[in-house]
Design a protein around this motif. Structure first.
Motif, mmCIF file in Angstrom:
data_model
loop_
_atom_site.group_PDB
_atom_site.id
_atom_site.type_symbol
_atom_site.label_atom_id
_atom_site.label_comp_id
_atom_site.label_asym_id
_atom_site.label_seq_id
_atom_site.Cartn_x
_atom_site.Cartn_y
_atom_site.Cartn_z
ATOM 1 N N ARG A 64 0.840 -1.207 0.000
ATOM 2 C CA ARG A 64 0.000 0.000 0.000
ATOM 3 C C ARG A 64 0.873 1.254 0.000
ATOM 4 N NH1 ARG A 64 -4.496 -0.591 4.397
ATOM 5 N NH2 ARG A 64 -5.377 1.165 3.242
ATOM 6 N N ASP A 65 2.187 1.067 0.214
ATOM 7 C CA ASP A 65 3.136 2.173 0.040
ATOM 8 C C ASP A 65 4.352 1.622 -0.714
ATOM 9 O OD1 ASP A 65 4.535 4.538 0.120
ATOM 10 O OD2 ASP A 65 5.098 4.369 2.240
ATOM 11 N N ASP A 66 4.061 0.899 -1.797
ATOM 12 C CA ASP A 66 5.097 0.378 -2.683
ATOM 13 C C ASP A 66 6.205 -0.351 -1.919
ATOM 14 O OD1 ASP A 66 6.162 -0.120 -5.177
ATOM 15 O OD2 ASP A 66 7.299 1.748 -5.253
ATOM 16 N N PHE A 202 22.762 -0.311 4.868
ATOM 17 C CA PHE A 202 21.343 -0.007 4.712
ATOM 18 C C PHE A 202 21.139 1.473 4.422
ATOM 19 C CE2 PHE A 202 22.051 -3.583 7.380
ATOM 20 C CZ PHE A 202 21.154 -4.519 6.892
ATOM 21 N N ARG A 203 20.121 1.734 3.638
ATOM 22 C CA ARG A 203 19.632 3.104 3.499
ATOM 23 C C ARG A 203 18.509 3.202 4.536
ATOM 24 N NH1 ARG A 203 14.272 5.146 2.367
ATOM 25 N NH2 ARG A 203 14.474 7.231 1.519
ATOM 26 N N VAL A 204 18.722 4.037 5.525
ATOM 27 C CA VAL A 204 17.788 4.065 6.641
ATOM 28 C C VAL A 204 16.671 5.052 6.341
ATOM 29 C CG1 VAL A 204 17.588 4.115 9.136
ATOM 30 C CG2 VAL A 204 19.810 3.714 8.085
ATOM 31 N N ASP A 205 15.472 4.502 6.259
ATOM 32 C CA ASP A 205 14.294 5.271 5.913
ATOM 33 C C ASP A 205 13.904 6.181 7.081
ATOM 34 O OD1 ASP A 205 12.092 5.463 3.951
ATOM 35 O OD2 ASP A 205 10.844 4.692 5.563
ATOM 36 N N ALA A 206 13.548 7.421 6.753
ATOM 37 C CA ALA A 206 12.860 8.301 7.689
ATOM 38 C C ALA A 206 13.543 8.423 9.056
ATOM 39 C CB ALA A 206 11.430 7.783 7.867
ATOM 40 N N VAL A 207 14.854 8.687 9.071
ATOM 41 C CA VAL A 207 15.608 8.643 10.336
ATOM 42 C C VAL A 207 15.066 9.580 11.426
ATOM 43 C CG1 VAL A 207 17.880 8.799 11.391
ATOM 44 C CG2 VAL A 207 17.673 7.964 9.071
ATOM 45 N N ASN A 310 15.300 11.192 -6.641
ATOM 46 C CA ASN A 310 15.194 9.868 -6.034
ATOM 47 C C ASN A 310 13.813 9.291 -6.345
ATOM 48 O OD1 ASN A 310 13.370 11.070 -4.288
ATOM 49 N ND2 ASN A 310 14.738 11.062 -2.527
ATOM 50 N N HIS A 311 13.436 8.254 -5.608
ATOM 51 C CA HIS A 311 12.193 7.533 -5.876
ATOM 52 C C HIS A 311 10.966 8.258 -5.346
ATOM 53 C CE1 HIS A 311 13.361 6.773 -1.823
ATOM 54 N NE2 HIS A 311 12.172 6.283 -1.554
ATOM 55 N N ASP A 312 11.160 9.303 -4.553
ATOM 56 C CA ASP A 312 10.030 10.071 -4.021
ATOM 57 C C ASP A 312 9.810 11.306 -4.889
ATOM 58 O OD1 ASP A 312 9.290 8.455 -1.849
ATOM 59 O OD2 ASP A 312 10.919 9.253 -0.623
ATOM 60 N N ASP A 391 0.329 9.437 -7.492
ATOM 61 C CA ASP A 391 1.325 10.285 -6.807
ATOM 62 C C ASP A 391 2.792 9.902 -7.101
ATOM 63 O OD1 ASP A 391 1.960 8.548 -4.452
ATOM 64 O OD2 ASP A 391 -0.074 8.995 -3.813
ATOM 65 N N ARG A 392 3.537 9.403 -6.078
ATOM 66 C CA ARG A 392 4.978 9.201 -6.309
ATOM 67 C C ARG A 392 5.286 8.054 -7.258
ATOM 68 N NH1 ARG A 392 6.585 8.075 -0.648
ATOM 69 N NH2 ARG A 392 4.418 7.439 -0.623
ATOM 70 N N MET A 393 4.261 7.227 -7.539
ATOM 71 C CA MET A 393 4.487 6.110 -8.463
ATOM 72 C C MET A 393 4.839 6.609 -9.862
ATOM 73 S SD MET A 393 4.216 3.547 -6.571
ATOM 74 C CE MET A 393 3.865 2.083 -7.523
ATOM 75 N N VAL A 395 7.223 8.273 -10.923
ATOM 76 C CA VAL A 395 8.643 8.152 -11.304
ATOM 77 C C VAL A 395 9.145 6.713 -11.229
ATOM 78 C CG1 VAL A 395 9.120 10.514 -10.563
ATOM 79 C CG2 VAL A 395 9.600 8.644 -8.981
ATOM 80 N N ARG A 396 8.322 5.810 -10.723
ATOM 81 C CA ARG A 396 8.775 4.415 -10.511
ATOM 82 C C ARG A 396 8.297 3.526 -11.661
ATOM 83 N NH1 ARG A 396 7.364 4.189 -3.986
ATOM 84 N NH2 ARG A 396 8.338 6.186 -3.487
ATOM 85 N N VAL A 397 8.715 3.891 -12.847
ATOM 86 C CA VAL A 397 8.265 3.208 -14.076
ATOM 87 C C VAL A 397 9.231 2.070 -14.427
ATOM 88 C CG1 VAL A 397 7.026 5.177 -15.045
ATOM 89 C CG2 VAL A 397 9.478 5.000 -15.398
HETATM 90 C C1 GLC Z 1 10.459 7.456 3.070
HETATM 91 C C2 GLC Z 1 10.469 6.816 1.719
HETATM 92 C C3 GLC Z 1 9.090 6.898 1.121
HETATM 93 C C4 GLC Z 1 8.118 6.180 2.041
HETATM 94 C C5 GLC Z 1 8.198 6.735 3.454
HETATM 95 C C6 GLC Z 1 7.479 5.861 4.427
HETATM 96 O O1 GLC Z 1 10.237 8.799 3.021
HETATM 97 O O2 GLC Z 1 11.445 7.418 0.919
HETATM 98 O O3 GLC Z 1 9.045 6.381 -0.165
HETATM 99 O O4 GLC Z 1 6.810 6.342 1.588
HETATM 100 O O5 GLC Z 1 9.533 6.816 3.904
HETATM 101 O O6 GLC Z 1 8.183 4.647 4.611
#
Ligand code: GLC
Length: 553
Positions: A64-66, A202-207, A310-312, A391-393, A395-397
C-alpha cells in the motif's frame, strides 16, 4: 602506506545506484520485476561503472506504500522471488565487485504485520508495547503530517483495543516503539540477518521519525543510532548506514554523530539538492554555491550522499514559498506534476524536456559535487515519468531496455511513459550503440569520478567565476587538484578564474581533451558553451596529468 585513500572506506567515493527489483527486469515473465531478472542485468550495472546498488524494499508487503509497508523483515516478497534467488543475486553482484545495500524501513511496519495484529488484539498483548499508543493524543501539528493529501492526523483510533496509535506516515503504517529495548534488539537482528547474507549496509528510511519517540530514560535518541552502528561495525567493519535525514544543516551534523562520526556513515544532502534545483531553475549558480559553502564538513570517515532525484517526489520543502514557485514554474508548471504543495513527481530528464545538453550538464554537476553520488535507475538513459500513475508512483516506471520496452515478455504490471520518453525513443539498447548518448556520458563521468578521488576526499572551494551563471569549484587533496566548471545558462561565455597555488601549471580537460595554460599570476580564461561543463586536472607542465592524481588504494 597512507591511511587515507584506502578502499576500505569504500563509501567515501562510491557510486550508488538505486533501483527497485519490481521495476528493473522481469525474469519469469509475469510482468513484475524480480531477483532473477536483476541478476541477468548485473553485467550491465557493472559495465556502467556503479559500485554499489541500493535496493528499495523487497520484503513481503501488502504494497500500500510500494513496499515501504512491511509484513516480514526476514523474507523476500514472493512476487520478486525467493530467498534462494536473493542469495544467487548477491553472489553474482559480489562476483562483479558490486556492493549491495537495502532499504531499512523500521520506523513503522504494515498494519498487517503479525506484531501489529497481535498488538491491537488487546492491551495485554505481548506486542502491545512494540507500538506507540495513547488514550488522548496531543493535537496534531500540521507540519508533522507527511502526506497531507491522504492523512490529517498522525494518530489513528483503533476500534479493537480502544486507543490511538501513532503513524508518522500513512495510517496503515503504525510506528514501532523504538524506546522498547525488545524492538531495538529486533531491529539489530534484522540488520544482522541481511548482513549475514552479504549486504554492506542499509539506506535508513525516515531517520528523524525513527528516533523521535525514543524514551529519555533509555538515553538520547542519537545513542540508538550509535548503538546500531556499533553493532554493525562489530559484525563487519565495512558496513554503512546511509540516512534519509531531511533537516537543516545545523541539525544534520548530529546525525553523523557530532564530532565523532559514530552514527550514520552517510547522509543525503537534501539542502544541497534543493539549492541545486533552484540554481538550475534560475540559471544562476548562487544558491548552490551558498549551500556548498554552508554545508558542514562531515566527521572523518563519514560522507555526504549527493543526489538530484530519487524515488520520491522532488521535495522542495526547505526553499521559501517564492523559491519553490520558481522551481515549479521552470520544471513542473502543471498542477498534476506537483505533489503535496511542496514537490514535483517528475524525473530529471523530463524536467529538462529531454534536452541532452542540460541533462549532461546536470549529471556532470552531480558527479563533480563533493561527496558520493547517488543515481536513480533509468537516469543514465534519460527516462521520464508517467504522470498517469498515482502520486509518487509516477517516477517508478519500468526500466527501458529496448525499443519494445524489454522489461518483460509479458504485459508489464506498470505502464511506461509515452511520447518522447517512451521506450521506443529512450532505451538502453539504442544508447549503447550511440557514442554521444547520455548512457555513454554517464559511463565517462563515472570513470572520471573514480579516477579523481580528490572530488570525494578533498577539500572543496567555490571559486569566484565572475559570472552569475557559472559554478566553478576546485577540490584539493595532498597537493593534487581537480577543477570543475559548470555553465547553468543557455549562453556561450568566457570566464576568468584565479587558481592560487597553481601558477604556471597546466589544466588538462578530463571530459573532452585539450589543455589550458595557467598564467604566472594564477589566472586562466576558460570558454564555456551553453550549458557547458568541464573538468580539469592541474599538473606541472612536465608531469603527465595521470601522474598528478591522488591514487585510491
Ligand atoms: C520514506 C520513503 C518513502 C516512504 C516513506 C514511508 O520517506 O522514501 O518512499 O513512503 O519513507 O516509509
Amino acid at each position: 602506506m597512507r591511511l587515507t585513500y584506502t578502499s576500505d572506506l569504500w563509501w567515501k567515493n562510491a557510486v550508488i545506484y538505486c533501483l527497485d527489483v519490481e521495476t528493473f527486469k522481469d525474469g519469469d515473465d509475469d510482468g513484475i520485476g524480480d531477483f532473477r531478472g536483476l541478476t541477468q542485468q548485473i553485467d550491465y550495472l557493472a559495465g556502467l561503472g556503479v559500485t554499489c546498488l541500493w535496493l528499495m524494499p523487497f520484503f513481503p508487503t501488502p504494497n500500500r506504500d510500494d513496499g515501504y509497508d512491511i509484513t516480514d523483515f526476514y523474507a523476500v516478497d514472493p512476487r520478486l522471488g525467493t530467498l534462494g534467488d536473493f542469495v544467487e543475486f548477491m553472489r553474482t553482484a559480489r562476483d562483479r565487485g558490486l556492493r549491495v545495500i537495502a532499504d531499512l524501513v523500521v520506523n513503522h511496519t504494515s498494519n498487517r504485520h503479525p506484531w501489529f495484529l497481535d498488538a491491537r488484539s488487546g492491551r495485554d498483548s505481548r506486542y502491545r508495547d512494540w507500538y506507540v499508543w495513547s488514550d488522548e493524543p496531543k493535537p496534531d501539528d500540521p507540519s508533522q503530517i507527511v502526506f497531507p493529501d491522504k492523512e490529517h492526523s498522525i494518530w489513528q483510533f483503533d476500534d479493537q483495543s480502544g486507543q490511538y496509535y501513532l503513524h508518522s506516515f500513512y495510517r496503515h503504517q503504525p510506528d514501532l516503539n523504538v524506546a522498547n529495548p525488545e524492538v531495538r534488539d529486533e531491529i539489530a537482528r534484522i540488520l544482522g540477518f541481511w548482513m549475514e547474507l552479504g549486504l554492506s549496509g542499509f539506506r535508513v528510511d525516515a531517520v528523524p521519525f525513527l528516533i523521535q519517540n525514543v524514551h529519555p530514560a533509555l538515553g538520547s535518541p542519537h545513542e540508538f543510532l550509535a548503538d546500531l552502528r556499533a553493532f554493525m561495525t562489530r559484525r563487519s567493519g565495512g558496513s554503512v548506514l546511509l540516512g534519509e535525514v531531511n533537516v537543516p544543516y545545523d541539525e544534520l551534523t548530529g546525525y553523523f554523530g557530532e564530532g565523532l562520526g559514530d552514527q550514520l556513515t552517510l547522509c543525503f544532502d537534501f539542502i544541497g539538492m534543493q539549492r541545486a534545483w533552484l540554481a538550475m531553475a534560475r540559471g544562476e549558480a548562487g544558491p548552490l554555491a551558498e549551500a556548498l559553502e554552508q554545508r558542514p564538513t562531515p566527521p572523518k570517515d563519514c560522507q555526504w550522499a549527493v543526489f538530484l532525484r530519487n524515488h520520491d517526489e522532488l521535495t522542495l520543502d526547505k526553499l521559501t514559498e517564492n523559491e519553490r514557485e520558481e522551481v515549479f514554474d521552470a520544471f513542473g508548471p502543471e498542477p498534476r506534476m506537483q505533489l503535496y504543495g511542496r514537490g514535483l513527481r517528475r524525473r530529471l530528464p523530463s524536467m529538462f524536456g529531454g534536452d541532452l545538453r542540460r541533462m549532461k550538464m546536470a549529471y556532470s554537476l552531480l558527479f563533480s559535487l563533493p561527496g558520493t553520488p547517488v543515481v536513480f535507475y533509468g537516469e543514465e538513459i534519460g527516462m521520464g515519468e508517467n504522470l498517469d500513475a498515482e502520486d509518487r508512483m509516477a517516477v517508478r516506471v519500468p526500466m527501458q531496455w529496448s525499443r519494445e520496452g524489454g522489461f518483460s515478455q509479458a504485459e508489464p504490471e506498470r505502464d511506461s511513459p509515452g511520447g518522447a520518453f517512451s521506450p521506443g525513443r529512450v532505451n538502453v539498447a539504442d544508447q549503447k550503440r550511440d557514442g554521444d548518448s547520455l548512457l555513454r556520458w554517464f559511463q565517462l563521468l563515472i570513470e572520471r569520478y573514480r579516477e579523481c578521488p580528490e572530488l570525494a576526499w578533498g577539500m572543496h572551494t567555490v571559486l569566484d567565476a565572475g559570472h552569475p551563471a557559472v559554478l566553478a569549484h576546485r577540490c584539493d587533496a595532498d597537493g593534487a587538484t581537480v577543477l570543475a566548471v559548470h555553465n547553468l545558462c543557455d549562453a556561450e561565455l568566457e570566464i576568468d578564474l584565479r587558481l592560487d597555488g597553481l601558477e604556471s601549471q597546466i589544466l588538462t580537460d578530463l571530459l573532452v581533451g585539450g589543455r589550458l595554460e595557467i598564467g604566472g599570476n594564477g589566472g586562466v580564461r576558460i570558454a564555456m558553451s551553453p550549458y557547458g561543463c568541464r573538468w580539469f586536472r592541474a599538473s606541472e607542465p612536465e608531469v603527465p596529468p595521470e601522474d598528478a592524481s591522488v591514487k585510491s588504494r
